[in-house]
Design a protein around this motif. Sequence first.
Motif, PDB file in Angstrom:
ATOM      1  N   ARG A  80       0.846  -1.188   0.000  1.00 12.44           N
ATOM      2  CA  ARG A  80       0.000   0.000   0.000  1.00 12.44           C
ATOM      3  C   ARG A  80       0.888   1.247   0.000  1.00 12.44           C
ATOM      4  NH1 ARG A  80      -5.353  -1.033   1.721  1.00 12.44           N
ATOM      5  NH2 ARG A  80      -5.844  -3.152   1.077  1.00 12.44           N
ATOM      6  N   PRO A  81       0.368   2.376  -0.479  1.00 14.52           N
ATOM      7  CA  PRO A  81       1.148   3.616  -0.456  1.00 14.52           C
ATOM      8  C   PRO A  81       1.624   3.931   0.951  1.00 14.52           C
ATOM      9  CG  PRO A  81      -0.863   3.895  -1.732  1.00 14.52           C
ATOM     10  CD  PRO A  81      -0.971   2.560  -1.066  1.00 14.52           C
ATOM     11  N   GLY A  82       2.894   4.290   1.064  1.00 13.17           N
ATOM     12  CA  GLY A  82       3.456   4.634   2.355  1.00 13.17           C
ATOM     13  C   GLY A  82       3.907   3.451   3.190  1.00 13.17           C
ATOM     14  N   ARG A  83       3.627   2.215   2.756  1.00 12.35           N
ATOM     15  CA  ARG A  83       4.056   1.027   3.497  1.00 12.35           C
ATOM     16  C   ARG A  83       5.366   0.494   2.910  1.00 12.35           C
ATOM     17  NH1 ARG A  83       0.848   1.670   7.813  1.00 12.35           N
ATOM     18  NH2 ARG A  83      -1.326   1.082   7.481  1.00 12.35           N
ATOM     19  N   THR A  84       6.180  -0.102   3.765  1.00  9.35           N
ATOM     20  CA  THR A  84       7.402  -0.743   3.297  1.00  9.35           C
ATOM     21  C   THR A  84       7.048  -2.083   2.644  1.00  9.35           C
ATOM     22  OG1 THR A  84       7.695  -1.702   5.501  1.00  9.35           O
ATOM     23  CG2 THR A  84       8.859   0.364   5.004  1.00  9.35           C
ATOM     24  N   PRO A  85       7.798  -2.506   1.619  1.00  8.57           N
ATOM     25  CA  PRO A  85       7.460  -3.747   0.894  1.00  8.57           C
ATOM     26  C   PRO A  85       7.988  -4.986   1.588  1.00  8.57           C
ATOM     27  CG  PRO A  85       9.336  -2.711  -0.144  1.00  8.57           C
ATOM     28  CD  PRO A  85       8.929  -1.794   0.992  1.00  8.57           C
ATOM     29  N   ASP A  86       7.766  -5.105   2.874  1.00  2.00           N
ATOM     30  CA  ASP A  86       8.319  -6.213   3.636  1.00  2.00           C
ATOM     31  C   ASP A  86       7.292  -6.737   4.639  1.00  2.00           C
ATOM     32  OD1 ASP A  86       8.270  -4.178   5.499  1.00  2.00           O
ATOM     33  OD2 ASP A  86      10.438  -3.944   5.613  1.00  2.00           O
ATOM     34  N   ARG A  87       7.758  -7.587   5.517  1.00 10.80           N
ATOM     35  CA  ARG A  87       6.895  -8.223   6.521  1.00 10.80           C
ATOM     36  C   ARG A  87       6.221  -7.178   7.408  1.00 10.80           C
ATOM     37  NH1 ARG A  87       8.508 -10.974  11.562  1.00 10.80           N
ATOM     38  NH2 ARG A  87       7.337 -12.909  11.858  1.00 10.80           N
ATOM     39  N   ALA A  88       6.990  -6.217   7.893  1.00 13.18           N
ATOM     40  CA  ALA A  88       6.434  -5.192   8.773  1.00 13.18           C
ATOM     41  C   ALA A  88       5.374  -4.360   8.065  1.00 13.18           C
ATOM     42  CB  ALA A  88       7.552  -4.286   9.295  1.00 13.18           C
ATOM     43  N   GLY A  89       5.588  -4.084   6.767  1.00 11.13           N
ATOM     44  CA  GLY A  89       4.624  -3.279   6.023  1.00 11.13           C
ATOM     45  C   GLY A  89       3.292  -3.975   5.852  1.00 11.13           C
ATOM     46  N   LEU A  90       3.322  -5.283   5.525  1.00  8.06           N
ATOM     47  CA  LEU A  90       2.069  -6.022   5.362  1.00  8.06           C
ATOM     48  C   LEU A  90       1.351  -6.165   6.700  1.00  8.06           C
ATOM     49  CD1 LEU A  90       0.151  -7.600   3.524  1.00  8.06           C
ATOM     50  CD2 LEU A  90       1.450  -9.665   4.097  1.00  8.06           C
ATOM     51  N   LEU A  91       2.088  -6.446   7.765  1.00  9.64           N
ATOM     52  CA  LEU A  91       1.459  -6.570   9.080  1.00  9.64           C
ATOM     53  C   LEU A  91       0.798  -5.262   9.494  1.00  9.64           C
ATOM     54  CD1 LEU A  91       4.169  -8.648  10.998  1.00  9.64           C
ATOM     55  CD2 LEU A  91       1.977  -9.464  10.123  1.00  9.64           C
ATOM     56  N   ALA A  92       1.444  -4.145   9.217  1.00  5.71           N
ATOM     57  CA  ALA A  92       0.860  -2.848   9.561  1.00  5.71           C
ATOM     58  C   ALA A  92      -0.416  -2.602   8.764  1.00  5.71           C
ATOM     59  CB  ALA A  92       1.872  -1.732   9.296  1.00  5.71           C
ATOM     60  N   THR A  93      -0.419  -2.989   7.493  1.00  6.02           N
ATOM     61  CA  THR A  93      -1.613  -2.819   6.668  1.00  6.02           C
ATOM     62  C   THR A  93      -2.785  -3.621   7.227  1.00  6.02           C
ATOM     63  OG1 THR A  93      -0.393  -2.353   4.629  1.00  6.02           O
ATOM     64  CG2 THR A  93      -2.598  -3.285   4.391  1.00  6.02           C
ATOM     65  N   VAL A  94      -2.542  -4.878   7.584  1.00  3.44           N
ATOM     66  CA  VAL A  94      -3.627  -5.730   8.069  1.00  3.44           C
ATOM     67  C   VAL A  94      -4.097  -5.269   9.447  1.00  3.44           C
ATOM     68  CG1 VAL A  94      -4.317  -8.087   8.603  1.00  3.44           C
ATOM     69  CG2 VAL A  94      -2.777  -7.662   6.693  1.00  3.44           C
ATOM     70  N   ARG A  95      -3.168  -4.855  10.311  1.00 12.91           N
ATOM     71  CA  ARG A  95      -3.570  -4.357  11.632  1.00 12.91           C
ATOM     72  C   ARG A  95      -4.481  -3.140  11.509  1.00 12.91           C
ATOM     73  NH1 ARG A  95       1.881  -4.859  13.041  1.00 12.91           N
ATOM     74  NH2 ARG A  95       2.079  -2.574  12.989  1.00 12.91           N
ATOM     75  N   SER A  96      -4.182  -2.275  10.546  1.00 11.49           N
ATOM     76  CA  SER A  96      -4.984  -1.061  10.395  1.00 11.49           C
ATOM     77  C   SER A  96      -6.423  -1.377  10.011  1.00 11.49           C
ATOM     78  CB  SER A  96      -4.356  -0.140   9.346  1.00 11.49           C
ATOM     79  OG  SER A  96      -4.487  -0.662   8.038  1.00 11.49           O
ATOM     80  N   LEU A  97      -6.649  -2.531   9.371  1.00  5.70           N
ATOM     81  CA  LEU A  97      -8.007  -2.897   8.978  1.00  5.70           C
ATOM     82  C   LEU A  97      -8.879  -3.196  10.197  1.00  5.70           C
ATOM     83  CD1 LEU A  97      -7.317  -5.153   5.855  1.00  5.70           C
ATOM     84  CD2 LEU A  97      -7.879  -2.717   5.941  1.00  5.70           C
ATOM     85  N   HIS A  98      -8.263  -3.561  11.316  1.00  2.00           N
ATOM     86  CA  HIS A  98      -9.053  -3.798  12.535  1.00  2.00           C
ATOM     87  C   HIS A  98      -9.734  -2.521  12.990  1.00  2.00           C
ATOM     88  CE1 HIS A  98     -10.247  -5.222  16.466  1.00  2.00           C
ATOM     89  NE2 HIS A  98      -9.571  -4.230  17.022  1.00  2.00           N
ATOM     90  N   ALA A  99      -9.047  -1.395  12.850  1.00  3.30           N
ATOM     91  CA  ALA A  99      -9.633  -0.119  13.267  1.00  3.30           C
ATOM     92  C   ALA A  99     -10.675   0.376  12.277  1.00  3.30           C
ATOM     93  CB  ALA A  99      -8.523   0.926  13.420  1.00  3.30           C
ATOM     94  N   VAL A 100     -10.615  -0.126  11.046  1.00  3.81           N
ATOM     95  CA  VAL A 100     -11.503   0.365   9.984  1.00  3.81           C
ATOM     96  C   VAL A 100     -12.723  -0.523   9.812  1.00  3.81           C
ATOM     97  CG1 VAL A 100     -11.638   0.896   7.507  1.00  3.81           C
ATOM     98  CG2 VAL A 100      -9.554   1.413   8.784  1.00  3.81           C
ATOM     99  N   ALA A 101     -12.515  -1.835   9.789  1.00  2.44           N
ATOM    100  CA  ALA A 101     -13.608  -2.763   9.466  1.00  2.44           C
ATOM    101  C   ALA A 101     -13.444  -4.073  10.219  1.00  2.44           C
ATOM    102  CB  ALA A 101     -13.645  -3.020   7.964  1.00  2.44           C
ATOM    103  N   PRO A 102     -13.578  -4.078  11.540  1.00  3.41           N
ATOM    104  CA  PRO A 102     -13.326  -5.296  12.313  1.00  3.41           C
ATOM    105  C   PRO A 102     -14.324  -6.418  12.064  1.00  3.41           C
ATOM    106  CG  PRO A 102     -14.261  -3.583  13.708  1.00  3.41           C
ATOM    107  CD  PRO A 102     -13.943  -2.947  12.400  1.00  3.41           C
ATOM    108  N   THR A 103     -15.474  -6.114  11.458  1.00  2.00           N
ATOM    109  CA  THR A 103     -16.475  -7.165  11.209  1.00  2.00           C
ATOM    110  C   THR A 103     -16.371  -7.745   9.797  1.00  2.00           C
ATOM    111  OG1 THR A 103     -18.113  -5.526  10.471  1.00  2.00           O
ATOM    112  CG2 THR A 103     -18.081  -6.090  12.817  1.00  2.00           C
TER     113      THR A 103
END
Length: 398
Positions: A80-103
């Motif tokens: 995603r824009p602004g994310r690093t292309p590595d393990r930490a970047g993907l984990l941060a992207t998925v974690r952020s979805l909890h705050a946006v759409a947890p259901t």
Amino acid sequence: MRRVLVPVAIVLALLSGAVLEATRHVVLSPALTWAGQPRARLGAGLVGRFYAAVNATIATGDDGALAELLSVDFVDHAPRPGRTPDRAGLLATVRSLHAVAPTRRLVVLDLVAEGDRVATRVGVEGAGEAVFLGLPVAADRLWGATDAFRVVAGRVAERWGDTAGGLALTPLLAVDVAVSPPARKAVTLERWTYAPGAAETRVTNTGFLVVFVESGALRVVFDPSSRSPARLVPRLLPGAPPGTPTGDRLVSPGEPVTLQPGDALVVPRLDRFRVRNDGPMPASALAVVAEQEQPSRPLAGADAAPAIAHAVLAGGIAENLPPGEATVAIGQAAVSIGSPLPGHRVEIAEAAWVDAEALVLSAEGETLITEGVFGDAPHTLLVVTVGAVSGTADDESG
């Protein structure tokens, strides 16, 4: 034994969004094996566990199971824009979805595996709105429609896919603040920057002030004659689920405190404090300011001291804030080229800023952002909302 082969063109067609009518949940079984079992079946099973772990992270904010499935040297070819292309970047992207759409949850619609490669077509299901600080997020922007993976030694080593509309969402802060009467105040989003060694003394008005450090470190000392203590809100550690206690504590008058990136400070009304950058690098902080009267200062510019700059990014309109207490939330959205931002309704007060372009502060049901595309390069959108404390509206209505 007869080998079943699938042309690479079929996998490429899947990645381009073509529907595989008669191959739902198909797993091919080439002769090569991995640990005594067909590699394709193992790869398909691993990808299935990957999506299950993604769904668990979306539901709970805990990415522990997902992290276990990714190689240490994992590469994301579609970050995603602004994310690093590595393990930490993907984990941060998925974690952020909890705050946006947890259901919401991801559903694999089609799957093809061959050797160490797995390709999927993915959908998003679940009830409830997907919202990021009041900004509605369409389901097709939560996750891309297609993914492809390379698996190595029981871990996901690489991922390809689309970027789901080019949107990366990062909650930065949510903190409750006291709102003193009168409740009608002007809310602004500002950025304060300090060169190494720069210092200044500031005085708060009759509203509230929240300072969030973006970079560098700032040393803050409150006047010993301050009427009440400030509140330090330490940063949330990377990987910690949203809602994890951060260890908020009070800062007594006269007590020095050093703010690191991600730390926030809630400053009481009618207070005096000194800010200094003791570090070797410039420091910057976002400030959410609520004052009884709109301050008289330029929209962007520097103080008399060139080592210090105060820029008003957005806001300045007087709003009717919740009496007694309100929640201030700060978030960041990285938006790719040509990605539209939807218009939406504002609960109480909201300020937004896109890179060097100020957006309108709007409130009480008015539209903040109209449908549109910002520029020809990726942008960072900062959003600040001031709303009712969670549960307050329900308690009053009941």
